[in-house]
Structure formats: C-alpha cells, structure tokens
Design a protein around this motif. Structure first.
Motif, PDB file in Angstrom:
ATOM      1  N   VAL A 188       0.816  -1.218   0.000  1.00 25.65           N
ATOM      2  CA  VAL A 188       0.000   0.000   0.000  1.00 25.65           C
ATOM      3  C   VAL A 188       0.853   1.273   0.000  1.00 25.65           C
ATOM      4  CG1 VAL A 188      -1.700   1.327   1.347  1.00 25.65           C
ATOM      5  CG2 VAL A 188      -1.930  -1.173   1.131  1.00 25.65           C
ATOM      6  N   ASP A 189       1.877   1.322   0.849  1.00 22.68           N
ATOM      7  CA  ASP A 189       2.690   2.547   0.933  1.00 22.68           C
ATOM      8  C   ASP A 189       3.392   2.852  -0.390  1.00 22.68           C
ATOM      9  OD1 ASP A 189       2.132   3.189   3.639  1.00 22.68           O
ATOM     10  OD2 ASP A 189       3.523   1.638   4.289  1.00 22.68           O
ATOM     11  N   ARG A 190       3.852   1.814  -1.064  1.00 28.35           N
ATOM     12  CA  ARG A 190       4.483   2.041  -2.377  1.00 28.35           C
ATOM     13  C   ARG A 190       3.461   2.564  -3.375  1.00 28.35           C
ATOM     14  NH1 ARG A 190       9.746  -0.714  -3.404  1.00 28.35           N
ATOM     15  NH2 ARG A 190      10.246  -1.835  -1.512  1.00 28.35           N
TER      16      ARG A 190
ATOM     17  N   ASP B  35      -8.913  -8.450   0.878  1.00 27.81           N
ATOM     18  CA  ASP B  35     -10.051  -7.830   1.585  1.00 27.81           C
ATOM     19  C   ASP B  35     -10.032  -6.304   1.458  1.00 27.81           C
ATOM     20  OD1 ASP B  35      -7.883  -7.284   3.258  1.00 27.81           O
ATOM     21  OD2 ASP B  35      -8.842  -8.000   5.102  1.00 27.81           O
ATOM     22  N   GLU B  36      -8.885  -5.736   1.070  1.00 29.61           N
ATOM     23  CA  GLU B  36      -8.801  -4.265   0.996  1.00 29.61           C
ATOM     24  C   GLU B  36      -9.712  -3.675  -0.066  1.00 29.61           C
ATOM     25  OE1 GLU B  36      -4.997  -2.422   1.249  1.00 29.61           O
ATOM     26  OE2 GLU B  36      -4.209  -3.975   2.545  1.00 29.61           O
ATOM     27  N   VAL B  37     -10.195  -4.507  -0.999  1.00 27.21           N
ATOM     28  CA  VAL B  37     -11.091  -3.976  -2.038  1.00 27.21           C
ATOM     29  C   VAL B  37     -12.406  -3.482  -1.432  1.00 27.21           C
ATOM     30  CG1 VAL B  37     -10.142  -5.407  -3.894  1.00 27.21           C
ATOM     31  CG2 VAL B  37     -12.111  -6.248  -2.596  1.00 27.21           C
TER      32      VAL B  37
ATOM     33  N   SER C 233      -7.491 -11.719   4.021  1.00 26.64           N
ATOM     34  CA  SER C 233      -7.040 -10.673   4.944  1.00 26.64           C
ATOM     35  C   SER C 233      -5.503 -10.675   5.022  1.00 26.64           C
ATOM     36  CB  SER C 233      -7.668 -10.908   6.310  1.00 26.64           C
ATOM     37  OG  SER C 233      -7.273 -12.173   6.801  1.00 26.64           O
ATOM     38  N   ASN C 234      -4.951  -9.928   5.977  1.00 28.71           N
ATOM     39  CA  ASN C 234      -3.489  -9.752   6.081  1.00 28.71           C
ATOM     40  C   ASN C 234      -2.767 -11.050   6.414  1.00 28.71           C
ATOM     41  OD1 ASN C 234      -4.624  -7.002   6.455  1.00 28.71           O
ATOM     42  ND2 ASN C 234      -2.473  -6.473   6.743  1.00 28.71           N
ATOM     43  N   ASN C 235      -1.823 -11.414   5.567  1.00 34.54           N
ATOM     44  CA  ASN C 235      -1.032 -12.621   5.785  1.00 34.54           C
ATOM     45  C   ASN C 235       0.234 -12.330   6.594  1.00 34.54           C
ATOM     46  OD1 ASN C 235      -1.410 -14.938   3.077  1.00 34.54           O
ATOM     47  ND2 ASN C 235      -2.838 -13.338   3.601  1.00 34.54           N
TER      48      ASN C 235
ATOM     49  N   LEU D 166      10.851   1.409  15.720  1.00 39.24           N
ATOM     50  CA  LEU D 166       9.700   0.681  15.172  1.00 39.24           C
ATOM     51  C   LEU D 166       8.607   1.699  14.832  1.00 39.24           C
ATOM     52  CD1 LEU D 166      11.340  -1.694  16.169  1.00 39.24           C
ATOM     53  CD2 LEU D 166       9.309  -2.617  17.257  1.00 39.24           C
ATOM     54  N   PRO D 167       8.461   2.060  13.545  1.00 42.59           N
ATOM     55  CA  PRO D 167       7.555   3.141  13.159  1.00 42.59           C
ATOM     56  C   PRO D 167       6.084   2.713  13.106  1.00 42.59           C
ATOM     57  CG  PRO D 167       8.643   2.263  11.215  1.00 42.59           C
ATOM     58  CD  PRO D 167       9.150   1.465  12.371  1.00 42.59           C
ATOM     59  N   VAL D 168       5.310   3.141  14.097  1.00 46.34           N
ATOM     60  CA  VAL D 168       3.877   2.802  14.146  1.00 46.34           C
ATOM     61  C   VAL D 168       3.087   3.994  13.621  1.00 46.34           C
ATOM     62  CG1 VAL D 168       1.958   2.254  15.690  1.00 46.34           C
ATOM     63  CG2 VAL D 168       4.201   1.213  16.070  1.00 46.34           C
TER      64      VAL D 168
ATOM     65  N   ASP E  70      -6.999  -8.187  10.341  1.00 46.45           N
ATOM     66  CA  ASP E  70      -7.376  -9.566  10.663  1.00 46.45           C
ATOM     67  C   ASP E  70      -6.269 -10.464  10.112  1.00 46.45           C
ATOM     68  OD1 ASP E  70      -8.473 -12.096  10.760  1.00 46.45           O
ATOM     69  OD2 ASP E  70     -10.177 -11.660   9.464  1.00 46.45           O
ATOM     70  N   TRP E  71      -5.445 -11.030  11.003  1.00 42.23           N
ATOM     71  CA  TRP E  71      -4.219 -11.716  10.573  1.00 42.23           C
ATOM     72  C   TRP E  71      -4.450 -13.194  10.296  1.00 42.23           C
ATOM     73  CZ3 TRP E  71      -0.283  -8.815   9.119  1.00 42.23           C
ATOM     74  CH2 TRP E  71      -0.225  -7.501   9.606  1.00 42.23           C
ATOM     75  N   ILE E  72      -3.876 -13.665   9.188  1.00 43.93           N
ATOM     76  CA  ILE E  72      -3.983 -15.083   8.833  1.00 43.93           C
ATOM     77  C   ILE E  72      -2.596 -15.621   8.484  1.00 43.93           C
ATOM     78  CG2 ILE E  72      -4.532 -14.538   6.398  1.00 43.93           C
ATOM     79  CD1 ILE E  72      -6.283 -17.046   6.327  1.00 43.93           C
TER      80      ILE E  72
ATOM     81  N   ASP F  10       0.732   9.461  10.181  1.00 49.02           N
ATOM     82  CA  ASP F  10      -0.132   8.390   9.703  1.00 49.02           C
ATOM     83  C   ASP F  10      -0.001   8.199   8.195  1.00 49.02           C
ATOM     84  OD1 ASP F  10      -1.936   6.374  10.008  1.00 49.02           O
ATOM     85  OD2 ASP F  10      -3.594   7.630  10.686  1.00 49.02           O
ATOM     86  N   ARG F  11      -0.339   6.994   7.742  1.00 54.34           N
ATOM     87  CA  ARG F  11      -0.442   6.699   6.299  1.00 54.34           C
ATOM     88  C   ARG F  11      -1.619   7.503   5.751  1.00 54.34           C
ATOM     89  NH1 ARG F  11      -1.505   0.475   4.904  1.00 54.34           N
ATOM     90  NH2 ARG F  11       0.758   0.348   4.852  1.00 54.34           N
ATOM     91  N   PRO F  12      -1.445   8.223   4.629  1.00 56.60           N
ATOM     92  CA  PRO F  12      -2.588   8.958   4.066  1.00 56.60           C
ATOM     93  C   PRO F  12      -3.712   7.988   3.694  1.00 56.60           C
ATOM     94  CG  PRO F  12      -0.535   9.541   2.938  1.00 56.60           C
ATOM     95  CD  PRO F  12      -0.221   8.383   3.833  1.00 56.60           C
TER      96      PRO F  12
HETATM   97  O1  TDX Z   1       5.777   0.716   9.129  1.00 57.95           O
HETATM   98  C1  TDX Z   1       4.579   0.455   9.247  1.00 57.95           C
HETATM   99  N1  TDX Z   1       3.884   0.930  10.324  1.00 57.95           N
HETATM  100  C2  TDX Z   1       2.553   0.706  10.504  1.00 57.95           C
HETATM  101  O2  TDX Z   1       1.961   1.156  11.495  1.00 57.95           O
HETATM  102  C3  TDX Z   1       3.867  -0.334   8.273  1.00 57.95           C
HETATM  103  C4  TDX Z   1       4.573  -0.884   7.074  1.00 57.95           C
HETATM  104  C5  TDX Z   1       2.530  -0.564   8.472  1.00 57.95           C
HETATM  105  N2  TDX Z   1       1.878  -0.038   9.547  1.00 57.95           N
HETATM  106  C6  TDX Z   1       0.426  -0.312   9.704  1.00 57.95           C
HETATM  107  C7  TDX Z   1      -0.417   0.022   8.491  1.00 57.95           C
HETATM  108  C8  TDX Z   1      -1.528  -1.004   8.581  1.00 57.95           C
HETATM  109  O3  TDX Z   1      -2.560  -0.527   9.446  1.00 57.95           O
HETATM  110  O4  TDX Z   1       0.293  -1.712   9.892  1.00 57.95           O
HETATM  111  C9  TDX Z   1      -0.869  -2.212   9.215  1.00 57.95           C
HETATM  112  C10 TDX Z   1      -0.462  -3.283   8.222  1.00 57.95           C
HETATM  113  O5  TDX Z   1       0.273  -2.637   7.203  1.00 57.95           O
HETATM  114  P1  TDX Z   1       0.853  -3.441   5.954  1.00 57.95           P
HETATM  115  O6  TDX Z   1       1.696  -4.568   6.449  1.00 57.95           O
HETATM  116  O7  TDX Z   1       1.462  -2.446   5.024  1.00 57.95           O
HETATM  117  O8  TDX Z   1      -0.459  -4.120   5.351  1.00 57.95           O
HETATM  118  P2  TDX Z   1      -1.835  -3.502   4.799  1.00 57.95           P
HETATM  119  O9  TDX Z   1      -1.701  -2.095   4.403  1.00 57.95           O
HETATM  120  O10 TDX Z   1      -2.890  -3.842   5.807  1.00 57.95           O
HETATM  121  O11 TDX Z   1      -2.015  -4.423   3.481  1.00 57.95           O
HETATM  122  C11 TDX Z   1      -1.709  -5.834   3.548  1.00 57.95           C
HETATM  123  O12 TDX Z   1      -2.856  -6.619   3.657  1.00 57.95           O
HETATM  124  C12 TDX Z   1      -3.664  -6.794   2.527  1.00 57.95           C
HETATM  125  C13 TDX Z   1      -0.881  -6.278   2.337  1.00 57.95           C
HETATM  126  O13 TDX Z   1       0.247  -5.459   2.199  1.00 57.95           O
HETATM  127  C14 TDX Z   1      -1.688  -6.310   1.092  1.00 57.95           C
HETATM  128  O14 TDX Z   1      -0.924  -6.844   0.009  1.00 57.95           O
HETATM  129  C15 TDX Z   1      -2.881  -7.167   1.299  1.00 57.95           C
HETATM  130  O15 TDX Z   1      -3.715  -7.115   0.173  1.00 57.95           O
END
Ligand code: TDX
Ligand code: NAD
Length: 338
Positions: free
Chosen positions: A87-89, A126-128, A178-180, A204-206, A215-217, A272-274
């Motif tokens: 997503v970020d890319r 599931d992101e769709v 969902s998220n793998n 650790l950037p949150v 939802d982790w799988i 935050d992520r936009p």
């Molecule tokens: O550095 C980070 N800090 C952070 O807080 C990153 C990389 C992510 N995050 C957050 C963003 C999301 O809420 O963590 C959560 C998970 O982020 P990602 O691992 O980037 O996953 P997400 O955006 O949820 O998308 C993933 O799940 C669905 C996959 O990358 C997709 O390919 C998939 O379709």
C-alpha cells in the motif's frame, strides 16, 4: 499430469502456495512465471527448485510478448498472485500498480481465454471492500470501496475477472484474503518490518495511534484455502478468506517486542499513512459452509514461530534489505522518523 501456471510465485504467498501444492498434489506440474521485482526472490523456493515437477520462467504479466510465449502451450489452471502488493508504495508510485495489477490481469485473462483453461483463480484482497468502523464484517456481497491506489487496482482486476466470467463464461474464481504473515514475507510489511527493525535495534515506526485493526492469517492457511477454492469452488464466485484474528497494530508490535525480550522504548509513533483504512475484518463463513475450510493457526503461536523463523534466517532478510530497499525505506520513513 495437471499443468498449473502460478504467476508471481517468487513472492511471499505465491512461493508458499507452490511449495504446498507440490507437496499435496503429486500429479501437478507447476510453472512459476515471475518478473522478479524487488519482491520476487528465487531463494524463497530453493528447497523445490530441483523438483522435476517445478519450472521457473522469468517474465512479466503486463508484457504481451512474454505471455504469448508462455501460452504457446495450454494450461489446465492458472493462479494469479502476480501483483505490486504494498500500500505505501502505491501511494508513492501508483503507475506500476496500474500496469501490473490491472493491465497484467486483463492480459492474462485474454491469453487464458484464447488458449482455454479449466480454471483461473484471481488472488485478491479484503482491501477492495474499503474500511470498517468498530462493528461489522466484510461479506462477499459487501460493495467494493477501495481507498488506496493498491486496493483500487486490485478491485479493478476483480471487476475485469467478473466481466470475463459474465461476458464470455470465463471459468474464473476470486479469493479475497485478509493480512497474511509467516516466513519469507518481504520486510516492508508490518510484521517482518517490526521484527527485523527490532533485531537491528532500529526504531519501530507505528502509523498514527497504532489502533488500526487488521485480521491476521497465517500464510499456510491462505495457501490451503486457495487450493480448496481452485479445486472445489463454484466458477464465477468470490470467496472471502480470514484468520479470525483481529488485532490492533500496536498490540502486534508489542507482542513482537515481548517475544524478543526487547524494550518498548523503540516504538516510535509516526505520521499516519494517508487514507489509512481503520479496520479490516472478514466473514469467511462461506468458505467454511461451502468448502469446509477454516483457519488452523492461532495468531500468537504463528507469530512466535514467524519471529523465530526471522531469527534463524538472518542472511535471507539481510540480503533483501539491501540496495533498492534502502532507497524505498529512506523515501518512506526519512521524514517521519526523528
Ligand atoms: O511501518 C509500518 N507501520 C505501521 O503502522 C507499516 C509498514 C505498516 N503499519 C500499519 C499500516 C496497517 O494498518 O500496519 C498495518 C499493516 O500494514 P501493511 O503490512 O502495510 O499491510 P496492509 O496495508 O494492511 O495491506 C496488507 O494486507 C492486505 C498487504 O500489504 C496487502 O498486500 C494485502 O492485500
Ligand atoms: P509479493 O509482493 O511478496 O509478491 C508479488 C510477486 O509478484 C513477486 O514475486 C513479484 O516479482 C511478482 N510480480 C510483480 N509484478 C509482476 C509482473 N508484472 N509480472 C510477473 N510477476 C510480477 O506479494 P504477496 O504478499 O505474496 O501477495 C501475493 C498476492 O496476494 C497479491 O496479488 C496480493 O495482492 C495478494 N494478497 C496479499 C495479501 C498479503 O497480506 N500480503 C493479502 C491478501 C491478498
């Protein structure tokens, strides 16, 4: 022999699926077609590369010439994992997502229709469906409301697959997972990024307040679900796949630090992520009721095993964290981390 084409098989989930399929189906011959982007790594399949039933072909699903060559012999089944997946890319550079995820999917459909396949499975996400509030779940009938260039490109691909089924009777299936998490995941995604940063004593950037929910799988559960749908799903249908493991990001990050015996001082809340989706939660009862599939891995156990895998496989992630990754990391976090 059943001839199965797997696109994007050098990535995280595709490589897991190939290993699983070769083990489970002795009559399958699997060809992995992958352009080897930064996320594609043949190291992920070192253990099967000598298997006579496995072949690798380098090529791009968005390239007509590569596909014409690939489809010079017909395939029984196609499973399309090939995608730009982060997503970020997609926020920094959407065009490659449009090219691979949308154009590439249509080119694959066209070739598969031209030569004839028994089944085509589109690996979606599931992101769709967009984002949920505190309550509710994504069902297969939930309207598509993608919010990022990544999820918009995946939703577009799903619609092209749907159109091919309705217009031409193309034998398509769509899975939305969902998220793998698990071994061999590229360390740009939340879990492997946090594990590897913690191991290198980096911040650790949150994003935001860390309260976004996913939802982790376990990737093994996803691979088993894909094989199930490919073989027994009803053509033209969509199947949701979830892990029944909703966790806030901050909970996941703290669990990683606890497992590693590291201090929480390294957690850094960053911009935050936009357009950050708040919550994903999947209702996978259709998978359970129609196909008898359900996730088997308990999240905290699977997370612990995944952390141990990264501890034991440092050369793998050190090598993928070099070069182009560092440039990406600078662009992504340079201005966010103090
Ligand atoms: O550095 C980070 N800090 C952070 O807080 C990153 C990389 C992510 N995050 C957050 C963003 C999301 O809420 O963590 C959560 C998970 O982020 P990602 O691992 O980037 O996953 P997400 O955006 O949820 O998308 C993933 O799940 C669905 C996959 O990358 C997709 O390919 C998939 O379709
Ligand atoms: P990944 O980024 O690890 O792997 C993608 C693979 O596709 C790489 O091997 C890459 O080289 C290849 N690829 C990219 N562009 C290509 C092109 N034009 N032609 C041929 N190959 C190309 O991704 P992943 O996490 O393994 O995801 C696989 C699929 O599952 C994607 O379609 C993704 O949307 C979907 N998905 C991922 C998740 C998740 O949590 N990671 C969840 C649900 C669905």
């Amino acid at each position: 022999m059943t001839r199965v084409l797997v696109t994007g098989g050098a990535g995280f989930i595709g490589s897991n699926f190939i290993r699983f399929a070769l083990k489970e189906r002795s009559d399958w011959q699997v060809t992995n077609f992958d352009s080897l982007t930064y996320a594609g790594n043949l190291e992920n399949l070192r253990d099967v590369e000598r298997d006579a039933r496995y072949h690798f072909v380098k090529g791009d699903i968005a390239c007509e010439k590569d596909l014409t060559q690939l489809f010079s012999e017909p395939w029984d089944a196609v499973v399309n994992f090939a995608a730009e997946s982060h997503v970020d890319r997609s926020i920094l550079d959407p065009m490659s997502f449009v090219t691979t995820n949308i154009l590439g999917t249509q080119r694959l459909i066209d070739q598969a229709r031209r030569t004839g396949v028994d089944r085509y499975l589109q690996v979606s996400t599931d992101e769709v469906y967009g984002s949920l509030g505190k309550r509710g779940y994504f069902h297969e009938t939930t309207p598509l409301q993608p919010n990022s260039p990544y999820s918009a490109s995946k939703a577009s691909a799903d619609l092209l697959v749907r159109a091919a089924f309705h217009t031409h009777g193309f034998p398509a299936l769509v899975t939305r997972c969902s998220n793998n998490y698990g071994p061999f995941q590229f360390p740009e995604k939340l879990i492997p990024l946090m594990i590897t940063n913690a191991l290198e004593d980096k911040p650790l950037p949150v994003y935001g307040d860390g309260m976004n929910i996913r939802d982790w799988i376990h990737v093994d559960d996803h691979s088993r679900a894909i094989l199930t749908v490919l073989e027994r799903g009803t053509i033209g249908e969509v199947y949701n796949i979830g892990g029944n493991a909703e966790r806030a990001n901050i909970q996941v990050v703290k669990a990683i630090l606890k497992h590693l015996g590291k201090s929480e001082d390294s957690i850094q809340f960053v911009t935050d992520r936009p357009g950050h989706d708040q919550r994903y939660a999947i209702d996978s009862s259709k998978m359970q009721e129609e196909l008898g599939w359900e996730p088997q891995h308990e999240f905290e156990v699977g997370l612990g095993q995944t952390i141990d895998w990264y501890l034991a496989n440092r050369p793998w992630w050190e090598s993928v964290r070099s070069g182009e990754y560092r440039e990406y990391f600078e662009r992504q976090y340079g201005s966010r981390l103090a």
